[in-house]
Design a protein around this motif. Structure first.
Motif, PDB file in Angstrom:
ATOM      1  N   ILE A   1     -30.294 -24.596  54.152  1.00  0.00           N
ATOM      2  CA  ILE A   1     -30.169 -23.773  52.942  1.00  0.00           C
ATOM      3  C   ILE A   1     -29.010 -22.797  53.127  1.00  0.00           C
ATOM      4  CG2 ILE A   1     -31.363 -22.185  51.393  1.00  0.00           C
ATOM      5  CD1 ILE A   1     -33.990 -23.194  52.533  1.00  0.00           C
ATOM      6  N   ASN A   2     -28.133 -22.738  52.149  1.00  0.00           N
ATOM      7  CA  ASN A   2     -27.035 -21.766  52.226  1.00  0.00           C
ATOM      8  C   ASN A   2     -27.282 -20.605  51.254  1.00  0.00           C
ATOM      9  OD1 ASN A   2     -25.969 -22.424  49.600  1.00  0.00           O
ATOM     10  ND2 ASN A   2     -25.105 -24.282  50.500  1.00  0.00           N
ATOM     11  N   GLN A   3     -26.371 -19.653  51.287  1.00  0.00           N
ATOM     12  CA  GLN A   3     -26.586 -18.407  50.555  1.00  0.00           C
ATOM     13  C   GLN A   3     -26.792 -18.629  49.059  1.00  0.00           C
ATOM     14  OE1 GLN A   3     -23.399 -15.606  50.832  1.00  0.00           O
ATOM     15  NE2 GLN A   3     -24.540 -13.950  49.876  1.00  0.00           N
ATOM     16  N   ASP A   4     -25.997 -19.496  48.470  1.00  0.00           N
ATOM     17  CA  ASP A   4     -26.065 -19.696  47.031  1.00  0.00           C
ATOM     18  C   ASP A   4     -27.387 -20.314  46.591  1.00  0.00           C
ATOM     19  OD1 ASP A   4     -23.518 -18.697  46.846  1.00  0.00           O
ATOM     20  OD2 ASP A   4     -22.567 -20.672  46.978  1.00  0.00           O
ATOM     21  N   GLU A   5     -28.127 -20.907  47.544  1.00  0.00           N
ATOM     22  CA  GLU A   5     -29.356 -21.616  47.191  1.00  0.00           C
ATOM     23  C   GLU A   5     -30.612 -20.766  47.382  1.00  0.00           C
ATOM     24  OE1 GLU A   5     -27.671 -26.031  48.431  1.00  0.00           O
ATOM     25  OE2 GLU A   5     -28.795 -24.826  49.867  1.00  0.00           O
ATOM     26  N   VAL A   6     -30.462 -19.543  47.870  1.00  0.00           N
ATOM     27  CA  VAL A   6     -31.596 -18.644  48.031  1.00  0.00           C
ATOM     28  C   VAL A   6     -31.680 -17.744  46.814  1.00  0.00           C
ATOM     29  CG1 VAL A   6     -32.626 -16.799  49.386  1.00  0.00           C
ATOM     30  CG2 VAL A   6     -31.503 -18.701  50.536  1.00  0.00           C
ATOM     31  N   GLU A   7     -32.734 -17.892  46.056  1.00  0.00           N
ATOM     32  CA  GLU A   7     -32.886 -17.106  44.841  1.00  0.00           C
ATOM     33  C   GLU A   7     -33.339 -15.693  45.182  1.00  0.00           C
ATOM     34  OE1 GLU A   7     -35.328 -17.246  40.582  1.00  0.00           O
ATOM     35  OE2 GLU A   7     -35.589 -18.802  42.105  1.00  0.00           O
ATOM     36  N   ALA A   8     -32.633 -14.720  44.663  1.00  0.00           N
ATOM     37  CA  ALA A   8     -32.994 -13.323  44.886  1.00  0.00           C
ATOM     38  C   ALA A   8     -34.104 -12.951  43.913  1.00  0.00           C
ATOM     39  CB  ALA A   8     -31.786 -12.423  44.682  1.00  0.00           C
ATOM     40  N   THR A   9     -35.345 -13.059  44.378  1.00  0.00           N
ATOM     41  CA  THR A   9     -36.491 -12.801  43.512  1.00  0.00           C
ATOM     42  C   THR A   9     -37.137 -11.474  43.872  1.00  0.00           C
ATOM     43  OG1 THR A   9     -38.647 -13.623  42.818  1.00  0.00           O
ATOM     44  CG2 THR A   9     -37.991 -14.106  45.067  1.00  0.00           C
ATOM     45  N   THR A  10     -37.757 -10.857  42.909  1.00  0.00           N
ATOM     46  CA  THR A  10     -38.459  -9.610  43.178  1.00  0.00           C
ATOM     47  C   THR A  10     -39.969  -9.791  43.059  1.00  0.00           C
ATOM     48  OG1 THR A  10     -38.229  -8.971  40.865  1.00  0.00           O
ATOM     49  CG2 THR A  10     -36.550  -8.190  42.399  1.00  0.00           C
ATOM     50  N   THR A  11     -40.415 -11.018  42.842  1.00  0.00           N
ATOM     51  CA  THR A  11     -41.846 -11.299  42.822  1.00  0.00           C
ATOM     52  C   THR A  11     -42.150 -12.361  43.861  1.00  0.00           C
ATOM     53  OG1 THR A  11     -41.548 -12.962  41.101  1.00  0.00           O
ATOM     54  CG2 THR A  11     -42.105 -10.737  40.387  1.00  0.00           C
ATOM     55  N   ILE A  12     -43.403 -12.465  44.219  1.00  0.00           N
ATOM     56  CA  ILE A  12     -43.795 -13.415  45.261  1.00  0.00           C
ATOM     57  C   ILE A  12     -43.943 -14.798  44.641  1.00  0.00           C
ATOM     58  CG2 ILE A  12     -45.540 -13.973  46.987  1.00  0.00           C
ATOM     59  CD1 ILE A  12     -46.007 -11.077  47.391  1.00  0.00           C
ATOM     60  N   ASP A  13     -42.828 -15.474  44.524  1.00  0.00           N
ATOM     61  CA  ASP A  13     -42.793 -16.840  44.011  1.00  0.00           C
ATOM     62  C   ASP A  13     -42.342 -17.763  45.126  1.00  0.00           C
ATOM     63  OD1 ASP A  13     -43.493 -16.068  41.410  1.00  0.00           O
ATOM     64  OD2 ASP A  13     -41.413 -15.527  40.976  1.00  0.00           O
ATOM     65  N   PRO A  14     -43.113 -18.775  45.443  1.00  0.00           N
ATOM     66  CA  PRO A  14     -42.709 -19.665  46.542  1.00  0.00           C
ATOM     67  C   PRO A  14     -41.647 -20.659  46.106  1.00  0.00           C
ATOM     68  CG  PRO A  14     -44.744 -20.450  45.583  1.00  0.00           C
ATOM     69  CD  PRO A  14     -44.411 -19.156  44.881  1.00  0.00           C
ATOM     70  N   THR A  15     -40.871 -21.130  47.073  1.00  0.00           N
ATOM     71  CA  THR A  15     -40.066 -22.321  46.867  1.00  0.00           C
ATOM     72  C   THR A  15     -40.957 -23.483  47.263  1.00  0.00           C
ATOM     73  OG1 THR A  15     -39.171 -22.202  49.113  1.00  0.00           O
ATOM     74  CG2 THR A  15     -37.920 -21.129  47.378  1.00  0.00           C
ATOM     75  N   THR A  16     -41.105 -24.436  46.378  1.00  0.00           N
ATOM     76  CA  THR A  16     -42.102 -25.491  46.554  1.00  0.00           C
ATOM     77  C   THR A  16     -41.454 -26.833  46.831  1.00  0.00           C
ATOM     78  OG1 THR A  16     -43.621 -24.337  45.075  1.00  0.00           O
ATOM     79  CG2 THR A  16     -44.069 -26.654  45.488  1.00  0.00           C
ATOM     80  N   ASN A  17     -41.904 -27.483  47.898  1.00  0.00           N
ATOM     81  CA  ASN A  17     -41.560 -28.866  48.189  1.00  0.00           C
ATOM     82  C   ASN A  17     -42.766 -29.728  47.837  1.00  0.00           C
ATOM     83  OD1 ASN A  17     -39.720 -27.279  49.675  1.00  0.00           O
ATOM     84  ND2 ASN A  17     -39.284 -28.976  51.029  1.00  0.00           N
ATOM     85  N   THR A  18     -42.547 -30.930  47.352  1.00  0.00           N
ATOM     86  CA  THR A  18     -43.642 -31.871  47.167  1.00  0.00           C
ATOM     87  C   THR A  18     -43.259 -33.205  47.785  1.00  0.00           C
ATOM     88  OG1 THR A  18     -42.816 -32.542  44.998  1.00  0.00           O
ATOM     89  CG2 THR A  18     -44.460 -30.790  45.049  1.00  0.00           C
TER      90      THR A  18
END
Length: 550
Positions: free
Chosen positions: A324-341
């Motif tokens: 994962i590089n910098q542009d792909e990390v979402e700057a979130t302010t809530t606890i939202d997961p990044t989900t893999n399936t």
């Protein structure tokens, strides 16, 4: 299509059917040369399962009853396929409709035959149409004709396009078939351990020194309980990575993908036949597909198994490093997961070709339900102030993740916000122990001792995270951490509670001399000791000269 044209086609179909040789199969149209008696023997995978045989067409090429003709017509209408439309709406005679029905069955693709068999079976199960019980593995005498065998277990509606428990078959003589009941389902699971995450600077294609966060993933799959019945078995892994992350061919070479067969303590690496980097889903997830070789033969060749049934004690483990590089990390302010399936596609028919000379069941597959795996990434929002609570510029920091007592530099992205240079944001942090070090101190201020803190996740329902805690291990008053309070919004009857995932910290410098930072104290001590040595040596020289002149 006009009535006369349909009759002409029906006549050709009937002539062709009467000219064809006999075979016990689904794909070919029914051909009955003379009325006679045959038999049906079902060889089940599940010995407790039985079937009910409903005769659709008799040896005279007519529907066996008006009720059966109506059941077939209702099934065609419910499916709504264009191939059935003209027949349903035509004015052909009953005999012509029977001929056309047989011809259309021969034209359907295998997956559509399966759908038709499941739907017709459900309609017949609730009817009063006579039928013959076909117990497991017992030979039952029946008149020649075209039959559907309806399994006494209910067919799952959402699986009818992929697998069948009902079987279409023509009987002319003795018919032996293999049940498609309970083909067996493998299992799959996906897991990652955030504590194993690493920051690495790597080269991706032509891009040098890319700062990346590497998350190791493990996908584990098992074989179905009836794997011993299969002659061949291939799995296709379909992995949906988190939304916002893009894997390229150049990046894929950095992922260190491996597939191994695990049997007891032994692991044997297996070649992956192919991979593809697909497009994105509606949710923005990119799909990576890995297709295995023919597993039974591959593992026989490598000495892992001797026969297919040996796979009951074997699992497959596919591992890779998600980059994962910098542009792909979402700057979130809530606890939202990044989900893999993850899901795997697998064959459903252990006996392709045994019920049909045109390879019935070959290539028919099903997929496991999607298994989600959540990763939570956090941000450290750092403000630098002086003793008067005013923005203070001139500082720089390094962040370290502590693993097994060792400090690993978090080569994270640091965003300096604002023109005053007093605001920093560290993005893409995972749960764990950290040390924050001030590597450059503003002029006229004292250096701050390294600050140790922990990001701890608070479990929610299932495998989710409901909140995070920040533990200031050395209770440094210069490092003040706040987490946003839970906020509730109401939309009609729905109440939504969110918790911030941004760690807001304030770091205060005290006025005073800019003392040496870590790594410089040795140099200062050396200078002091050296000065003392020089002074002592000078005093000794002067004393000796005075004694000589006395």
């Amino acid at each position: 299509m006009k009535k006369n044209s349909l009759r002409f086609i029906a006549g050709l179909s009937a002539a062709a059917m009467f000219a064809m040789p006999m075979a016990n199969a689904v794909a070919a149209p029914l051909t009955i040369l003379a009325a006679g008696e045959g038999s049906i023997t079902v060889k089940n995978l599940d010995e407790s399962t039985s079937y009910e045989a409903y005769q659709i067409l008799g040896p005279d090429m007519l529907f066996t009853s008006p009720a059966m003709q109506q059941a077939v017509s209702d099934t065609m209408k419910s499916l709504g396929w264009p191939i059935f439309d003209e027949l349903i709406n035509s004015e052909l005679t009953d005999a012509e409709k029977a001929y056309m029905f047989s011809d259309m069955m021969a034209e359907l693709t295998q997956d559509r035959k399966i759908i038709f068999a499941n739907r017709l079976g459900e309609n017949l199960r609730n009817s009063q149409i006579p039928h013959t019980a076909i117990p497991s593995s017992e030979k039952v005498n029946v008149p020649d004709g075209y039959y559907i065998l309806v399994c006494n277990n209910k067919v799952d509606g959402d699986k009818e396009a992929a697998t069948t428990k009902n079987i279409l078959i023509r009987v002319s003589g003795d018919a032996e078939i293999y049940s498609k009941n309970e083909s067996g389902t493998p299992t799959v699971d996906k897991d990652t351990n955030p504590s194993l995450a690493e920051w690495k600077t790597i080269t991706i294609g032509e891009k040098q020194d890319q700062k990346t966060l590497v998350l190791p993933y493990t996908i584990t799959a098992s074989f179905p309980a009836n794997i011993g019945d299969y002659k061949a078995y291939t799995m296709t892994f379909k992995d949906k990575i988190p939304a916002g992350i893009e894997i390229t061919d150049d990046e894929y070479t950095s992922m260190d993908v491996k597939l191994v067969a695990v049997k007891g303590e032994d692991e044997t690496e297996i070649e992956i036949a192919d991979y593809s980097l697909g497009g994105r889903t509606d949710e923005g997830q990119q799909i990576i597909t890995w297709k295995t070789l023919e597993l039974i033969q591959a593992l026989k060749n490598q000495g892992v198994i001797e026969k297919a049934s040996d796979l009951e004690g074997v699992t497959l483990k596919l591992t890779y490093d998600l980059v994962i590089n910098q542009d792909e990390v979402e700057a979130t302010t809530t606890i939202d997961p990044t989900t893999n399936t993850i899901t795997i596609e697998y064959p459903t028919d252990p006996f392709p070709g045994n019920n049909d000379p045109d390879h019935e069941g070959e290539g028919i597959t099903d997929s496991t339900p999607e298994t989600p795996e959540n990763i939570y990434l956090y941000n450290l929002d750092l403000s630098k102030i002086d003793e008067n609570n005013q923005a203070l510029a001139g500082a720089e920091f390094q962040l370290f993740l502590v693993k097994n007592g060792m400090e690993q530099k978090v080569d994270t992205w640091v965003v300096k916000d604002g023109e005053d240079g007093s605001h920093f944001t560290f993005t893409g942090l995972v749960e764990g122990d950290y040390i924050l070090k001030e590597t450059v101190v503003p002029n006229g201020y004292k250096a701050i001792e390294p600050i140790e803190f922990t990001i701890k996740e608070v479990p929610g329902d299932g495998e989710t995270v409901s909140a995070i805690e920040i533990i200031n291990k050395n209770n440094d008053t210069h490092f003040t951490v706040t987490l946003g309070d839970k906020s509730e919004t109401t939309d009609g009857k729905t109440k939504v509670t969110t918790t911030t995932a941004k760690i807001q910290a304030t770091l205060v410098n005290d006025k005073g001399p800019n003392l040496p930072l870590t790594g410089e104290s040795g140099m200062t001590l050396g200078l002091i000791v050296g000065g003392i040595v020089i002074a002592v040596s000078g005093y000794a020289v002067l004393k000796n000269k005075k004694e000589e002149n006395a």
